[in-house]
Design an enzyme around this catalytic site. Structure first.
Site, PDB file in Angstrom:
ATOM      1  N   GLY A  84       4.584  -1.373  -3.606  1.00  0.00           N
ATOM      2  CA  GLY A  84       5.215  -0.909  -4.847  1.00  0.00           C
ATOM      3  C   GLY A  84       6.314  -1.818  -5.361  1.00  0.00           C
ATOM      4  N   HIS A  92      -4.685   5.978   3.603  1.00  0.00           N
ATOM      5  CA  HIS A  92      -3.643   5.318   2.799  1.00  0.00           C
ATOM      6  C   HIS A  92      -2.286   5.943   3.135  1.00  0.00           C
ATOM      7  CE1 HIS A  92      -1.229   4.099  -0.648  1.00  0.00           C
ATOM      8  NE2 HIS A  92      -2.051   3.071  -0.720  1.00  0.00           N
ATOM      9  N   GLU A 125      -1.462  -2.508   5.439  1.00  0.00           N
ATOM     10  CA  GLU A 125      -0.479  -2.348   4.368  1.00  0.00           C
ATOM     11  C   GLU A 125       0.860  -1.946   4.974  1.00  0.00           C
ATOM     12  OE1 GLU A 125      -2.063  -1.449   0.269  1.00  0.00           O
ATOM     13  OE2 GLU A 125      -1.963   0.468   1.294  1.00  0.00           O
TER      14      GLU A 125
HETATM   15  O1  LIG Z   1      -3.243   0.930  -2.231  1.00  0.00           O
HETATM   16  C1  LIG Z   1      -2.582  -0.059  -2.513  1.00  0.00           C
HETATM   17  C2  LIG Z   1      -1.283  -0.312  -2.009  1.00  0.00           C
HETATM   18  O2  LIG Z   1      -0.516   0.827  -1.844  1.00  0.00           O
HETATM   19  C3  LIG Z   1      -0.591  -1.516  -2.570  1.00  0.00           C
HETATM   20  O3  LIG Z   1       0.238  -1.197  -3.624  1.00  0.00           O
HETATM   21  P1  LIG Z   1       0.957  -2.358  -4.484  1.00  0.00           P
HETATM   22  O4  LIG Z   1      -0.093  -3.412  -4.732  1.00  0.00           O
HETATM   23  O5  LIG Z   1       1.363  -1.654  -5.738  1.00  0.00           O
HETATM   24  O6  LIG Z   1       2.092  -2.840  -3.658  1.00  0.00           O
END
Ligand SMILES: O=C[C@H](O)COP(=O)(O)O
Length: 286
Positions: A205, A120, A199
């Site tokens: 975020g 991640h 991602e």
């Molecule tokens: O692990 C998940 C991601 O970092 C996505 O984050 P988000 O859905 O808050 O943009």
């Protein structure tokens, strides 16, 4: 399973009294509240594909409570996952468990995990910060550390969600960055043991604009040509874009963290269920 909606609950267990986003339940009941709400809610979602999996990644302190809260009769059971594992593990006649502060893959299995999340961007950033303190570019070492963690996870019997993604200043050479992350991070790893998450870090975020479905599709084609594993999308996946992302044939699901990106931001089970419902509308339109 051939499709997945993953949830990464990051450090969402911290209450607002301590600047966190947990408005769901006291920390002792936080994990069980989420597991029960999701399993009950998923049972009500119409037209949910039978082959869809629902893994949730919790911070380590919550793994036992989360596993115990699972309902053996649930029509769409969630699966429990941890947020990465250590590079080494217990081994007969070698290491008996001298791993202070680390969660090993064997421990994760005993705590009830079926999955782990490796690579991640927040994990990569933490490792990079350590190398920066030492005054060096640790990118090659970071790939190797992640590769060792993937190996330990697979050896212990965990399924792996491996995250890749480019930073804001890497957008122009995203394909190169993703190629490096896959080539080194998953060196000699059998794709049948892995699910990938793309991602883009600049889309994760609150206050971010995720890429268009067409752009995600373009990257998905590149990634799938590089590494033949199922691929999900994460980073600003929300109700507003879930149907268009669900309709990308090259994708095999999504990864959600926040469900609300403004106001009282956080993860809310009813909003998660709405995202799943909307995502499935997209899938069913394929
Ligand atoms: O692990 C998940 C991601 O970092 C996505 O984050 P988000 O859905 O808050 O943009």
């Amino acid at each position: 399973m051939s499709r997945y909606i993953f949830v990464n609950l990051k450090r969402f267990d911290i209450s607002t009294a301590h600047a966190g986003v947990n408005r769901l339940a006291p920390i002792q009941r936080w994990a069980s509240t989420i597991v029960s709400a999701l399993e009950k809610g998923l049972a009500q979602v119409e037209n949910l594909p039978k082959d869809m999996g629902f893994p949730i990644f919790f911070p380590e302190a919550h793994l036992i409570a989360a596993s115990q809260a699972k309902n053996p009769q649930a029509s769409h059971p969630v699966e429990i996952g941890c947020q990465s594992v250590h590079t080494h593990d217990t081994q007969s006649g070698r290491n008996f468990g001298a791993f202070t502060t680390s969660l090993t893959a064997n421990a994760a299995i005993e705590l009830g995990c079926a999955w782990t999340l490796i690579g991640h961007s927040e994990q990569r950033a933490k490792l990079a910060a350590m190398y920066q303190l030492a005054g060096c570019d640790g990118s090659q070492f970071i790939h190797e550390i992640l590769n060792q963690q993937v190996r330990q996870a697979i050896a212990a019997g965990l399924k792996v969600l491996f995250c890749i993604g480019e930073k804001t200043d890497e957008v122009d050479r995203a394909k190169e960055v993703l190629t490096e992350q896959l080539r080194h991070g998953l060196k000699d790893i059998d794709p049948s043991q892995i699910v990938l998450a793309y991602e883009p870090i600049w889309a994760i975020g609150p206050g971010k604009t995720p890429p268009s479905a067409e752009k995600i599709r373009e990257i998905a084609i590149v990634v799938k040509n590089l590494y033949a594993a199922p691929l999900v999308y994460g980073g600003g996946l929300k109700k507003e874009n879930a149907a268009s992302i669900g309709a990308i044939a090259e994708l095999d699901g999504g990864l959600i963290a926040l469900t609300r990106f403004s106001g009282e931001i956080g993860f809310y089970p009813d909003e998660y269920l709405e995202i799943v419902r909307t995502y499935c509308e997209g899938v069913n339109n394929l």
